[in-house]
Structures are given as C-alpha cells and as structure tokens.
Design a protein around this motif. Structure first.
Motif, PDB file in Angstrom:
ATOM      1  N   VAL A  17       0.832  -1.201   0.000  1.00 50.50           N
ATOM      2  CA  VAL A  17       0.000   0.000   0.000  1.00 50.50           C
ATOM      3  C   VAL A  17       0.870   1.257   0.000  1.00 50.50           C
ATOM      4  O   VAL A  17       0.601   2.221  -0.725  1.00 50.50           O
ATOM      5  CB  VAL A  17      -0.951  -0.012   1.216  1.00 50.50           C
ATOM      6  N   PHE A  18       1.935   1.236   0.794  1.00 47.98           N
ATOM      7  CA  PHE A  18       2.836   2.397   0.840  1.00 47.98           C
ATOM      8  C   PHE A  18       3.467   2.654  -0.519  1.00 47.98           C
ATOM      9  O   PHE A  18       3.515   3.791  -0.988  1.00 47.98           O
ATOM     10  CB  PHE A  18       3.923   2.159   1.889  1.00 47.98           C
ATOM     11  N   ASN A  19       3.967   1.597  -1.162  1.00 47.61           N
ATOM     12  CA  ASN A  19       4.614   1.756  -2.470  1.00 47.61           C
ATOM     13  C   ASN A  19       3.628   2.235  -3.529  1.00 47.61           C
ATOM     14  O   ASN A  19       3.988   3.036  -4.394  1.00 47.61           O
ATOM     15  CB  ASN A  19       5.243   0.430  -2.906  1.00 47.61           C
ATOM     16  N   GLU A  20       2.414   1.760  -3.467  1.00 49.97           N
ATOM     17  CA  GLU A  20       1.396   2.232  -4.406  1.00 49.97           C
ATOM     18  C   GLU A  20       1.119   3.714  -4.203  1.00 49.97           C
ATOM     19  O   GLU A  20       0.911   4.458  -5.159  1.00 49.97           O
ATOM     20  CB  GLU A  20       0.105   1.430  -4.231  1.00 49.97           C
ATOM     21  N   ARG A  21       1.149   4.145  -2.948  1.00 50.20           N
ATOM     22  CA  ARG A  21       0.839   5.531  -2.622  1.00 50.20           C
ATOM     23  C   ARG A  21       1.905   6.489  -3.160  1.00 50.20           C
ATOM     24  O   ARG A  21       1.587   7.600  -3.583  1.00 50.20           O
ATOM     25  CB  ARG A  21       0.709   5.701  -1.108  1.00 50.20           C
ATOM     26  N   ILE A  22       3.173   6.062  -3.145  1.00 51.20           N
ATOM     27  CA  ILE A  22       4.242   6.969  -3.577  1.00 51.20           C
ATOM     28  C   ILE A  22       4.612   6.795  -5.045  1.00 51.20           C
ATOM     29  O   ILE A  22       5.503   7.470  -5.545  1.00 51.20           O
ATOM     30  CB  ILE A  22       5.505   6.791  -2.708  1.00 51.20           C
ATOM     31  N   SER A  23       3.928   5.881  -5.742  1.00 48.20           N
ATOM     32  CA  SER A  23       4.238   5.630  -7.146  1.00 48.20           C
ATOM     33  C   SER A  23       3.217   6.311  -8.046  1.00 48.20           C
ATOM     34  O   SER A  23       2.021   6.319  -7.753  1.00 48.20           O
ATOM     35  CB  SER A  23       4.248   4.124  -7.428  1.00 48.20           C
ATOM     36  N   LYS A  24       3.714   6.846  -9.140  1.00 46.79           N
ATOM     37  CA  LYS A  24       2.847   7.538 -10.087  1.00 46.79           C
ATOM     38  C   LYS A  24       2.486   6.599 -11.233  1.00 46.79           C
ATOM     39  O   LYS A  24       3.339   6.180 -12.002  1.00 46.79           O
ATOM     40  CB  LYS A  24       3.569   8.771 -10.628  1.00 46.79           C
ATOM     41  N   ASP A  25       1.218   6.253 -11.316  1.00 47.12           N
ATOM     42  CA  ASP A  25       0.701   5.420 -12.408  1.00 47.12           C
ATOM     43  C   ASP A  25       1.557   4.166 -12.650  1.00 47.12           C
ATOM     44  O   ASP A  25       2.136   3.991 -13.734  1.00 47.12           O
ATOM     45  CB  ASP A  25       0.624   6.229 -13.712  1.00 47.12           C
ATOM     46  N   PRO A  26       1.683   3.291 -11.653  1.00 50.39           N
ATOM     47  CA  PRO A  26       2.512   2.085 -11.831  1.00 50.39           C
ATOM     48  C   PRO A  26       1.979   1.197 -12.958  1.00 50.39           C
ATOM     49  O   PRO A  26       0.768   1.038 -13.115  1.00 50.39           O
ATOM     50  CB  PRO A  26       2.410   1.376 -10.477  1.00 50.39           C
ATOM     51  N   VAL A  27       2.890   0.654 -13.735  1.00 49.61           N
ATOM     52  CA  VAL A  27       2.525  -0.217 -14.854  1.00 49.61           C
ATOM     53  C   VAL A  27       2.242  -1.639 -14.369  1.00 49.61           C
ATOM     54  O   VAL A  27       1.343  -2.305 -14.868  1.00 49.61           O
ATOM     55  CB  VAL A  27       3.651  -0.224 -15.906  1.00 49.61           C
ATOM     56  N   TYR A  28       3.014  -2.078 -13.375  1.00 53.61           N
ATOM     57  CA  TYR A  28       2.864  -3.436 -12.839  1.00 53.61           C
ATOM     58  C   TYR A  28       2.332  -3.370 -11.411  1.00 53.61           C
ATOM     59  O   TYR A  28       2.638  -2.438 -10.675  1.00 53.61           O
ATOM     60  CB  TYR A  28       4.222  -4.158 -12.821  1.00 53.61           C
ATOM     61  N   ARG A  53       6.176  -9.747 -13.883  1.00 55.81           N
ATOM     62  CA  ARG A  53       4.751  -9.765 -13.562  1.00 55.81           C
ATOM     63  C   ARG A  53       4.417  -8.681 -12.534  1.00 55.81           C
ATOM     64  O   ARG A  53       3.378  -8.058 -12.612  1.00 55.81           O
ATOM     65  CB  ARG A  53       4.373 -11.140 -13.010  1.00 55.81           C
ATOM     66  N   TYR A  54       5.317  -8.503 -11.585  1.00 57.36           N
ATOM     67  CA  TYR A  54       5.139  -7.499 -10.540  1.00 57.36           C
ATOM     68  C   TYR A  54       6.151  -6.369 -10.704  1.00 57.36           C
ATOM     69  O   TYR A  54       7.191  -6.534 -11.342  1.00 57.36           O
ATOM     70  CB  TYR A  54       5.331  -8.129  -9.151  1.00 57.36           C
ATOM     71  N   HIS A  55       5.843  -5.266 -10.072  1.00 55.66           N
ATOM     72  CA  HIS A  55       6.760  -4.124 -10.059  1.00 55.66           C
ATOM     73  C   HIS A  55       8.141  -4.552  -9.566  1.00 55.66           C
ATOM     74  O   HIS A  55       9.169  -4.175 -10.128  1.00 55.66           O
ATOM     75  CB  HIS A  55       6.185  -3.034  -9.142  1.00 55.66           C
ATOM     76  N   GLU A  56       8.156  -5.338  -8.519  1.00 58.74           N
ATOM     77  CA  GLU A  56       9.416  -5.777  -7.918  1.00 58.74           C
ATOM     78  C   GLU A  56      10.218  -6.708  -8.817  1.00 58.74           C
ATOM     79  O   GLU A  56      11.446  -6.847  -8.644  1.00 58.74           O
ATOM     80  CB  GLU A  56       9.145  -6.477  -6.576  1.00 58.74           C
ATOM     81  N   ASP A  57       9.562  -7.357  -9.774  1.00 64.23           N
ATOM     82  CA  ASP A  57      10.264  -8.302 -10.652  1.00 64.23           C
ATOM     83  C   ASP A  57      11.344  -7.615 -11.483  1.00 64.23           C
ATOM     84  O   ASP A  57      12.377  -8.218 -11.783  1.00 64.23           O
ATOM     85  CB  ASP A  57       9.276  -8.996 -11.600  1.00 64.23           C
ATOM     86  N   VAL A  58      11.104  -6.370 -11.862  1.00 64.75           N
ATOM     87  CA  VAL A  58      12.095  -5.632 -12.656  1.00 64.75           C
ATOM     88  C   VAL A  58      13.361  -5.425 -11.833  1.00 64.75           C
ATOM     89  O   VAL A  58      14.477  -5.636 -12.313  1.00 64.75           O
ATOM     90  CB  VAL A  58      11.528  -4.278 -13.129  1.00 64.75           C
ATOM     91  N   ILE A  59      13.180  -5.038 -10.580  1.00 67.82           N
ATOM     92  CA  ILE A  59      14.317  -4.827  -9.689  1.00 67.82           C
ATOM     93  C   ILE A  59      15.012  -6.153  -9.407  1.00 67.82           C
ATOM     94  O   ILE A  59      16.250  -6.244  -9.452  1.00 67.82           O
ATOM     95  CB  ILE A  59      13.872  -4.156  -8.378  1.00 67.82           C
ATOM     96  N   LEU A  60      14.235  -7.179  -9.110  1.00 67.27           N
ATOM     97  CA  LEU A  60      14.807  -8.501  -8.831  1.00 67.27           C
ATOM     98  C   LEU A  60      15.650  -8.985 -10.004  1.00 67.27           C
ATOM     99  O   LEU A  60      16.776  -9.477  -9.827  1.00 67.27           O
ATOM    100  CB  LEU A  60      13.696  -9.509  -8.535  1.00 67.27           C
ATOM    101  N   LYS A  61      15.116  -8.841 -11.206  1.00 69.60           N
ATOM    102  CA  LYS A  61      15.842  -9.303 -12.392  1.00 69.60           C
ATOM    103  C   LYS A  61      17.120  -8.491 -12.582  1.00 69.60           C
ATOM    104  O   LYS A  61      18.184  -9.048 -12.887  1.00 69.60           O
ATOM    105  CB  LYS A  61      14.955  -9.209 -13.631  1.00 69.60           C
ATOM    106  N   MET A  86      11.607  -1.071 -17.483  1.00 68.09           N
ATOM    107  CA  MET A  86      11.811  -0.092 -16.414  1.00 68.09           C
ATOM    108  C   MET A  86      10.811   1.042 -16.582  1.00 68.09           C
ATOM    109  O   MET A  86      10.878   1.809 -17.540  1.00 68.09           O
ATOM    110  CB  MET A  86      13.251   0.439 -16.448  1.00 68.09           C
ATOM    111  N   THR A  87       9.905   1.142 -15.649  1.00 68.70           N
ATOM    112  CA  THR A  87       8.811   2.099 -15.784  1.00 68.70           C
ATOM    113  C   THR A  87       8.662   3.008 -14.565  1.00 68.70           C
ATOM    114  O   THR A  87       7.660   3.715 -14.443  1.00 68.70           O
ATOM    115  CB  THR A  87       7.481   1.352 -15.997  1.00 68.70           C
ATOM    116  N   ALA A  88       9.649   2.969 -13.672  1.00 70.63           N
ATOM    117  CA  ALA A  88       9.558   3.760 -12.445  1.00 70.63           C
ATOM    118  C   ALA A  88      10.951   4.133 -11.961  1.00 70.63           C
ATOM    119  O   ALA A  88      11.936   3.466 -12.294  1.00 70.63           O
ATOM    120  CB  ALA A  88       8.827   2.973 -11.360  1.00 70.63           C
ATOM    121  N   TRP A  89      11.024   5.167 -11.165  1.00 68.63           N
ATOM    122  CA  TRP A  89      12.319   5.667 -10.700  1.00 68.63           C
ATOM    123  C   TRP A  89      13.078   4.626  -9.886  1.00 68.63           C
ATOM    124  O   TRP A  89      14.305   4.552  -9.953  1.00 68.63           O
ATOM    125  CB  TRP A  89      12.122   6.941  -9.882  1.00 68.63           C
TER     126      TRP A  89
END
Length: 202
Positions: A17-28, A53-61, A86-89
């Motif tokens: 919930v916190f990450n969704e709140r600080i993210s602008k228009d998340p793709v994943y 599949r998830y936002h975190e997957d990009v970072i994990l990869k 990569m779709t977020a800071w």
C-alpha cells in the motif's frame, strides 16, 4: 519462475500500500516486497527465469543480472534488454546504484551509460544519469558534468535525476560544480538547489 510464491514469505500489505501511494501510475502491480529482501533473493535467482509480472520483478531481475557471474559485457547486454520494462524511478535507481564495475570494466561501463544519456526513453536516460552519478569518482568529473547537463529535459524523471546529480557534484566540490547549474533548465536548476539545501552534508 513464479515470483508470487517466491515473494509470499516476505510480502507485506503495508509495504504494498505504501509503495502504491508513492508511485505515479505504476505499470505493474506491487507484491509488497522491500528492496533489502529483493537483494537477498537476487543472489539465488537466475535472471533468465524471472518473468516480469510485478513491479518488484524488474528490480529482482536487474539485481540478479548484477549478481550473476556472467562476463561484464553480457551484464550490460542483459541490463539493456531490461530497460523496456523499467517504468519507475526505483527500477532505474536501485539497478544503477547497485552496479559496481571493476577497474577493467569501468571504461566499457562509462561508454555504455554515457550512450544512454542520448536515449529518447525517459528511464533509459535516467538509468545512465544515476549510474554515472553514483560512480562519479571513477571518471573524469568535467566530462560527466557536461554529459549529464546535456541530458537534461522537460521530462520530470530526467530533470530530477540531473538535479540530483548536480547536487552531488556540488556537495563534492562546490567551486567546480556551480558553473554547471546555468547549463540546465530553470526547473532543473531549482530542483538541484533544493536538493543541495535539503542535504544534511551542506
């Protein structure tokens, strides 16, 4: 690899919930896994087996690529292939700041990340700026300042990255960095000065 199962023991609704709140228009969608956990998981993950599949997957990869024992040129190729995802800071910033080339790979890394500063894609350009900022002491200062200032644009995430970099160069050496503040847009310049003021190191 089913990262849903991989993340299950570590996922937190509060984090999600916190990450969704600080993210602008998340793709994943967010799984709710913190960066330190992703760093640990990446050491055991095979990059080729991670499906985004998830936002975190990009970072994990990205972290798994960096942790892998493949040759450095192959790491750069794999990171380049990951850029479209990569779709977020935080995608760019965590990956860029985690890559630490050895001495023999620094020249190739500099060429690659300098080339990204001319890329039209927002997060490709930001990736290049953040990497060069984070490894700025490995390279010639004036060349980096010139390239980073030339990469400035009206795009928010690029402008913020340039401002962030300028503030770091300023904190390192005020006298040599200050003339470069006039080389960027007024918006970026204001953001850079704000970051300098906000820093506890000044």
């Amino acid at each position: 690899m089913d990262t849903k199962d991989l993340y299950a023991p570590y996922a937190s609704e509060h984090t999600r919930v916190f990450n969704e709140r600080i993210s602008k228009d998340p793709v994943y969608p967010f799984a709710g896994v913190r960066i330190p956990v992703l760093r640990r998981l990446a050491k055991e993950a095979a990059p080729d087996e991670i499906t985004i599949r998830y936002h975190e997957d990009v970072i994990l990869k990205g972290l798994a690529i960096i942790s892998s024992r493949i040759p450095f040129p192959d790491k750069l190729k794999a990171i380049d292939d990951l850029i479209p995802y990569m779709t977020a800071w935080d995608h760019t910033d965590v990956i860029a700041s985690s890559l630490k080339p050895g001495k023999k790979d620094r020249e190739e890394a500099e060429r690659y990340f300098l080339s990204l500063l001319k890329d039209k894609r927002t997060f490709a350009r930001r990736l290049g700026i953040v990497f060069l900022m984070s490894r700025r002491k490995d390279y010639e200062r004036e060349r980096l300042l010139e390239a980073i200032c030339a990469a400035d644009s009206d795009e928010y995430y690029v402008s913020m990255a340039v401002a962030w970099a300028l503030s770091f160069f300023y904190i390192d050496d005020r006298e040599s960095a200050e003339p470069w503040f006039v080389k960027v847009s007024e918006a970026t310049r204001r953001r850079a000065w704000q970051k300098v003021r906000d820093s506890r190191r000044t």
